[in-house]
Design a protein around this motif. Structure first.
Motif: not given
Lengths: 164, 483
Positions: B258-260, B265-270, B380-386
């Motif tokens: 889910h996008k949010t 979770e990506e913010a937390c990983r980072q 502060q930019f997050l790039l994700c590709e699940p």
């Protein structure tokens, strides 16, 4: 590629192995080579289980496919990245343990080395009992002789993968 | 709901998914240890409850659910005339119960910290020093390895299981280290993952998202075990198997990715990765794999819960580093990273050119300038590709090719990968065949496709947030096109 995948690609490159995953034999060679690299202290973070052909990491398989897919798309995110010097040195040394023979022989050798190391490392067998190791491998239809197992033990010790 | 078998049970628990689950005395002792009770403090779906408020179920209930599933598999094996020694059976049940004992706080989120790439490493112009992989540093161990350390190293569990030797035997099962019995090894590896059976139903029930409602009873009632101890399904259960695979795919798309949720979770990983790797204050983030191992084999294990990470986030909110502060604030105040652009791709695996590829390339080429232009830190930019697939086809012989193979060639097939394959008993065949070889299967047709979500987020909380986000969105809207 994520960081772990980049580390994997660089490790395979460092061992002078082609990143080839087309056949089962190809994938087995990569699985066992990476296992030995980790045993030599190149920490990639793959956890291995025991399968029918010895140590096997499902997450490594996933990463192999992910990398293979990117390479097939002419993408190689590992370009420009490098491993630390200590790991590069370890891979350089480990290369000598990997025979420059034909693929079936290479597969057999790596499978034996990785399997023997795993069984000892996970306390499934005793290190000083080549017969027990040979018998355990036979249960998985592996026809390694006791002499081959003894040679593998010696090589693993010589290369610092097992304590003497 | 079903009732698990209850011969010589010491206690039963009532479960929303499986009904009554009858526990043996040793299992009750294991559950009552502080090490196992820790699982009550680990949410099964990490940050999903920030979007689905009722998704607060835990690894604790899932673990007991996995035991219930194992009980059914063992029952089916015995019905198929596959006998087990009493101790072997008891160990398999304990292994199911303990299979997730090694999970980290927020589960895979923390476990995968070593895999995380930071944006400044990815974009063009990154200095060579940023592109170094240090493999001398021990990685965070996978949760199964942590599980082994806990089961064999925590006194409360060792005692409850019945001693060190027994504890090792149980850990050897769920870590799949056991090399003593090739047949048993096959049974464990081919058991279609008790884990997924339970979590799909439980996650679906807890989130209220209906896609994970697999037909568990029908699957279990049609479970068969071959004389070679390979687990599979009767061919009449093929639709239920296909539904399971589709259910997993849709749960990934709707809940797990889910996008949010994914953005938070990506913010937390980072955040965890940045804190771990910096020279300054780590706020208790384990510095490497050895530190994790030391933690989980000590009494501090009991504190290694979601609250462990919550506490780190809480402290990082006031950090001197503005990026760390932004990441921590985003999570703590539930101000999720804003999605600037998403590119959804459903393509054949062999397709070399698609919008997602162009998007990533453009992000790498242009993001640094964009960050400079808007004076927002690049970090502060997050790039994700699940990415997800319905079913994976490993490279190997196709159905037609396999039909032409000689027996010794078939042996050369990927036995190891077959461990992850689903097996179907066709007609009266004693040994099952791979789902991938069922020509009339609908989901097998999808094996050549993947689905991937390419997403670019930003964390920005200035007073002009609305305008800035709109402008950023305009800037990146054509980044999925080749130039």
């Amino acid at each position: 590629m994520d960081r772990q995948q980049i580390g994997l690609k660089l490790t395979v490159d460092g061992l002078n192995l082609p990143f080839q995953i087309d056949t089962f034999e190809d994938r087995l060679i990569l699985q066992k080579a990476v296992y030995l690299a980790q045993a030599a202290g190149v920490n990639l973070g793959y956890y291995y289980h025991w399968y029918l052909h010895g140590p096997y990491s499902p997450s490594l398989t996933q990463d192999e496919y992910a990398i293979g897919y990117e390479l097939s798309q002419d993408l190689d995110d590992s370009e420009g990245w490098k491993l630390d010097d200590e790991s590069t040195g370890r891979l350089e040394k480990l290369k000598n343990l990997i025979p420059k023979s034909n693929r079936p022989e290479l597969r057999r050798k790596l499978e034996l080395l990785a399997s023997v190391h795993f069984l000892i490392n996970r306390r499934q067998v005793r290190q000083n009992d080549a017969r027990e190791i040979t018998e355990t491998l036979k249960r998985f239809n592996k026809d390694f002789s006791e002499e081959e197992v003894q040679n593998a033990l010696r090589e693993l010790i010589d290369y610092g993968l097992l304590a003497a | 709901m079903v009732s698990s078998q209850h011969d010589d049970s010491a206690k039963h628990v009532v479960d929303s998914i499986h009904g009554n689950i009858h526990l043996k005395e040793r299992e009750v002792k294991v559950i009552d240890t502080p090490s196992f009770q820790r699982l009550r403090q680990l949410k099964q779906l990490a940050m999903a409850q920030l979007v689905y408020p009722t998704a607060t179920h835990t690894r604790f209930s899932h673990s007991i659910g996995a035991l219930a599933t194992m009980i059914r598999i063992l029952g089916s094996a015995e019905e198929n005339g596959i006998p087990f020694e009493p101790e072997e059976k008891e160990n398999l049940r304990l292994a199911a119960l303990l299979h997730d004992i090694g999970h980290y706080p927020y589960s895979h989120l923390m476990e995968k910290v070593d895999s995380i790439k930071l944006i400044e490493e990815e974009v063009e112009g990154a200095p060579p020093t940023a592109k170094a992989i240090d493999t001398t540093r021990s990685k965070y161990p996978e949760h199964e390895e942590v599980g082994e350390l806990i089961v064999t190293g925590q006194d409360d569990l060792v005692k409850a299981i019945g001693g060190g030797e027994r504890a090792k035997a149980v850990a050897d099962i769920f870590t799949r280290s056991k090399a003593a019995d090739a047949q048993l090894s096959k049974l464990i590896h081919s058991s279609f993952d008790i884990d997924r059976w339970d979590y799909l139903l439980r996650d679906s029930y807890a989130t209220g998202v209906p896609y994970g409602h697999i037909d568990l009873n029908y699957l279990l009632n049609n479970l068969k075990v071959s004389p070679q101890k390979v687990v599979g399904f009767s061919d009449k259960a093929l639709p239920a198997v296909e539904h399971f695979l589709l259910a997993r795919f849709f749960m990934h798309r709707v809940v797990y990715y889910h996008k949010t949720i994914y953005g938070m979770e990506e913010a937390c990983r980072q955040l965890l990765r940045r804190l771990r790797d910096r020279d300054g204050e780590h706020y208790g983030v384990p510095t490497d794999g050895e530190a994790v191992k030391n933690l989980v084999t000590s009494r501090d294990l009991r504190m290694f819960t979601d609250a462990f990470v919550d506490n780190i986030i809480q402290r990082a909110v006031d950090d001197e580093d503005s990026v760390v502060r932004a990441l921590a604030n985003s999570i703590q105040s539930r101000k999720p990273p804003v999605l600037l652009k998403k590119v959804l791709v459903c393509e054949e695996t062999e397709n070399q050119y698609h919008a997602g590829k162009w998007f990533i390339q453009n992000c790498k080429a242009k993001l640094r300038n964009l960050a400079d232009e808007f004076q927002i830190p690049l970090q502060q930019f997050l790039l994700c590709e699940p990415k997800s697939t319905i079913v994976k086809r490993h490279k190997g012989p196709t159905f037609g090719q396999a039909a032409q193979m000689k027996p010794d060639q078939i042996k050369e097939k990927a036995f190891e990968e077959e461990g992850e394959d689903i097996k179907i008993f066709v007609g009266d065949d004693e040994e099952p065949t791979s789902l991938m070889d069922i020509e009339h299967s609908l989901v097998v047709k999808y094996a050549n496709y993947f689905f991937q979500m390419f997403r670019l987020y930003v964390i920005y909380e200035g007073e002009d947030k609305e305008d800035v986000v709109t402008q950023l969105g305009d800037k990146v809207k054509s980044w999925d096109k080749a130039e």
